[in-house]
Scaffold this motif. Structure first.
Motif, PDB file in Angstrom:
ATOM      1  N   ASP A 130       0.816  -1.218   0.000  1.00  0.00           N
ATOM      2  CA  ASP A 130       0.000   0.000   0.000  1.00  0.00           C
ATOM      3  C   ASP A 130       0.849   1.266   0.000  1.00  0.00           C
ATOM      4  O   ASP A 130       0.310   2.377   0.060  1.00  0.00           O
ATOM      5  N   GLY A 131       2.170   1.116  -0.043  1.00  0.00           N
ATOM      6  CA  GLY A 131       3.051   2.269  -0.036  1.00  0.00           C
ATOM      7  C   GLY A 131       3.354   2.803   1.340  1.00  0.00           C
ATOM      8  O   GLY A 131       3.968   3.863   1.471  1.00  0.00           O
ATOM      9  N   ASP A 132       2.931   2.085   2.388  1.00  0.00           N
ATOM     10  CA  ASP A 132       3.204   2.513   3.754  1.00  0.00           C
ATOM     11  C   ASP A 132       4.565   2.006   4.221  1.00  0.00           C
ATOM     12  O   ASP A 132       5.003   0.913   3.831  1.00  0.00           O
ATOM     13  N   THR A 133       5.219   2.793   5.057  1.00  0.00           N
ATOM     14  CA  THR A 133       6.504   2.397   5.620  1.00  0.00           C
ATOM     15  C   THR A 133       6.277   1.547   6.865  1.00  0.00           C
ATOM     16  O   THR A 133       5.589   1.978   7.798  1.00  0.00           O
ATOM     17  N   ILE A 134       6.867   0.371   6.883  1.00  0.00           N
ATOM     18  CA  ILE A 134       6.752  -0.551   8.011  1.00  0.00           C
ATOM     19  C   ILE A 134       8.110  -0.632   8.705  1.00  0.00           C
ATOM     20  O   ILE A 134       9.130  -0.913   8.071  1.00  0.00           O
ATOM     21  N   ALA A 135       8.112  -0.359  10.003  1.00  0.00           N
ATOM     22  CA  ALA A 135       9.346  -0.404  10.786  1.00  0.00           C
ATOM     23  C   ALA A 135       9.268  -1.539  11.791  1.00  0.00           C
ATOM     24  O   ALA A 135       8.242  -1.750  12.433  1.00  0.00           O
ATOM     25  N   LYS A 136      10.370  -2.276  11.927  1.00  0.00           N
ATOM     26  CA  LYS A 136      10.471  -3.346  12.906  1.00  0.00           C
ATOM     27  C   LYS A 136      11.849  -3.301  13.549  1.00  0.00           C
ATOM     28  O   LYS A 136      12.830  -2.901  12.916  1.00  0.00           O
ATOM     29  N   LEU A 137      11.913  -3.694  14.799  1.00  0.00           N
ATOM     30  CA  LEU A 137      13.207  -3.849  15.436  1.00  0.00           C
ATOM     31  C   LEU A 137      13.856  -5.132  14.933  1.00  0.00           C
ATOM     32  O   LEU A 137      13.221  -6.186  14.912  1.00  0.00           O
ATOM     33  N   LYS A 138      15.095  -5.035  14.522  1.00  0.00           N
ATOM     34  CA  LYS A 138      15.788  -6.214  14.018  1.00  0.00           C
ATOM     35  C   LYS A 138      15.909  -7.265  15.119  1.00  0.00           C
ATOM     36  O   LYS A 138      16.296  -6.966  16.244  1.00  0.00           O
ATOM     37  N   ASP A 139      15.542  -8.493  14.799  1.00  0.00           N
ATOM     38  CA  ASP A 139      15.623  -9.623  15.736  1.00  0.00           C
ATOM     39  C   ASP A 139      14.710  -9.441  16.943  1.00  0.00           C
ATOM     40  O   ASP A 139      14.934 -10.036  18.000  1.00  0.00           O
ATOM     41  N   ASP A 140      13.664  -8.611  16.808  1.00  0.00           N
ATOM     42  CA  ASP A 140      12.723  -8.434  17.913  1.00  0.00           C
ATOM     43  C   ASP A 140      11.353  -8.132  17.324  1.00  0.00           C
ATOM     44  O   ASP A 140      11.076  -7.017  16.904  1.00  0.00           O
ATOM     45  N   ASP A 141      10.475  -9.151  17.276  1.00  0.00           N
ATOM     46  CA  ASP A 141       9.144  -8.984  16.699  1.00  0.00           C
ATOM     47  C   ASP A 141       8.139  -8.403  17.695  1.00  0.00           C
ATOM     48  O   ASP A 141       7.014  -8.076  17.324  1.00  0.00           O
TER      49      ASP A 141
END
Length: 359
Positions: A130-141
């Motif tokens: 959808d063109g949205d930016t998704i941020a995640k912590l690396k190695d931490d869901d």
């Protein structure tokens, strides 16, 4: 005319009529962003009346009290994928992310140091369908604080200050409010310094971070009210160049101005109380009879953005500005009525420097 110093013509100048100022994203280089923001705020005038009579020993038109705060943040972007020059996937590795605040009360002062929960962390960023930016912590869901993942963008925080299309010397454009907030780092303040949670033991002092470090109090920028501001902004490409990081950069002059009403504050107790340095510092225990008559602000900022045509990226942002806040409060109770007036003035200095190295 815009002068471009090309690698093939070291020491010479190439003259062209117009150029497109944008950021080149590729997987062959890393970009490190270093941010430092310093802000001061001082009460320069104050007055309190009770039943229409000035209260002796308080205000009397004199100033007093103030705050000084400094926020520092460093992170490195490693581009992993792009689509027609636009970044679509990257890793962002944070270095030190800290905030130091000094609050002055007459001859006394109190220092507060806070480390961000993003300090030393690495984010993975990608653009979804959808063109949205998704941020995640690396190695931490499952991060401890969801606010850490809000407001991040794959683009450089200075990209929004650049013009759309070709420009020539003397051309001007109007950066949007979103671009100004990104350049000032205000769009990610909740991510860098999310609301704190006090432990049952009432711990305080140095907070933030993960791995057992406690949360408490405020932190981050006291300019968050500008997230809803309407700006009068102008950027102008000058005929000047400056050398930064051994790069000849064109100079873009910037002016940002805004004024408006401050958002309503909470005057509750404990963790519900407004604990920002700009709040009225425990002068009285205020109840439901308090009415905020007027609370306004004015902000004027100017500076320059240095852009390298050779490397196709912004190199440095330098901003300085003045802030003023004026507040009138009225308190009505059965026993008495009071008015409180306060004028605060302050400064802001904000720099962003971007360096590049091979990936």
């Amino acid at each position: 005319m815009i002068r471009i110093l090309t690698p093939a013509l070291a020491g010479l100048t190439l003259v062209v009529g117009a150029a497109e100022l944008n950021t080149r994203y590729d997987t062959e280089r890393k970009l490190t962003v270093s941010i430092e923001t310093s802000q001061t705020m001082e009460t320069v005038a104050s007055e309190m009346t009770r039943d229409g009579e000035p209260m002796e020993g308080f205000g009397g038109g004199r100033g007093g009290g103030g705050t000084e705060s400094t926020m520092e943040c460093t992170y490195t972007d490693t581009l992993l994928a792009e689509d027609e020059g636009a970044p679509t996937r990257m890793e962002r590795e944070f270095g030190d992310v800290t905030n130091t605040t000094t609050m002055n009360f007459g001859e006394e002062s109190r220092d507060t140091d806070r480390t961000s929960p993003m300090d030393g962390e690495t984010l993975t960023l990608h653009v979804d369908e959808d063109g949205d930016t998704i941020a995640k912590l690396k190695d931490d869901d499952d991060p401890e604080h969801d606010d850490m993942l809000k407001g991040h963008s794959l683009a450089l925080l200075l990209d929004g200050l650049l013009p759309d299309g070709d420009v020539s010397e003397g051309d001007s454009w109007e950066p949007e409010a979103e671009a100004i907030l990104a350049a000032l780092g205000l769009n990610v303040q909740s991510a860098l310094f999310p609301p704190q949670e006090r432990s049952d033991e009432g711990g305080g002092g140095r907070g933030g971070g993960r791995g057992g470090r406690s949360f408490g109090g405020g932190g981050g920028s006291t300019l968050r009210y500008l997230n809803e501001a309407e700006w009068d902004a102008e950027a102008t490409l000058t005929d000047r160049t400056e050398t930064v990081q051994d790069l000849e950069c064109v100079v873009i002059e910037l002016t940002f101005e805004t004024e408006g009403d401050m958002p309503e504050r909470s005057f509750g107790r404990g963790r519900d109380r407004d604990s920002s340095p700009s709040a009225w510092q425990n002068a009285f225990t205020l109840g439901n009879s308090e009415r905020l008559i007027e609370s306004t602000y004015e902000v004027e900022i100017e500076g320059q953005l240095l852009y390298s045509l050779a490397e196709q990226r912004p190199v440095k942002l330098i901003l300085e500005g003045e802030i003023s806040q004026e507040t009138n409060t009225e308190i009505d109770r059965d026993e008495f009525s009071m008015t409180i007036y306060r004028l605060q003035e302050g400064t802001i200095e904000h720099t962003v420097e971007i360096t590049a190295e091979d990936a």
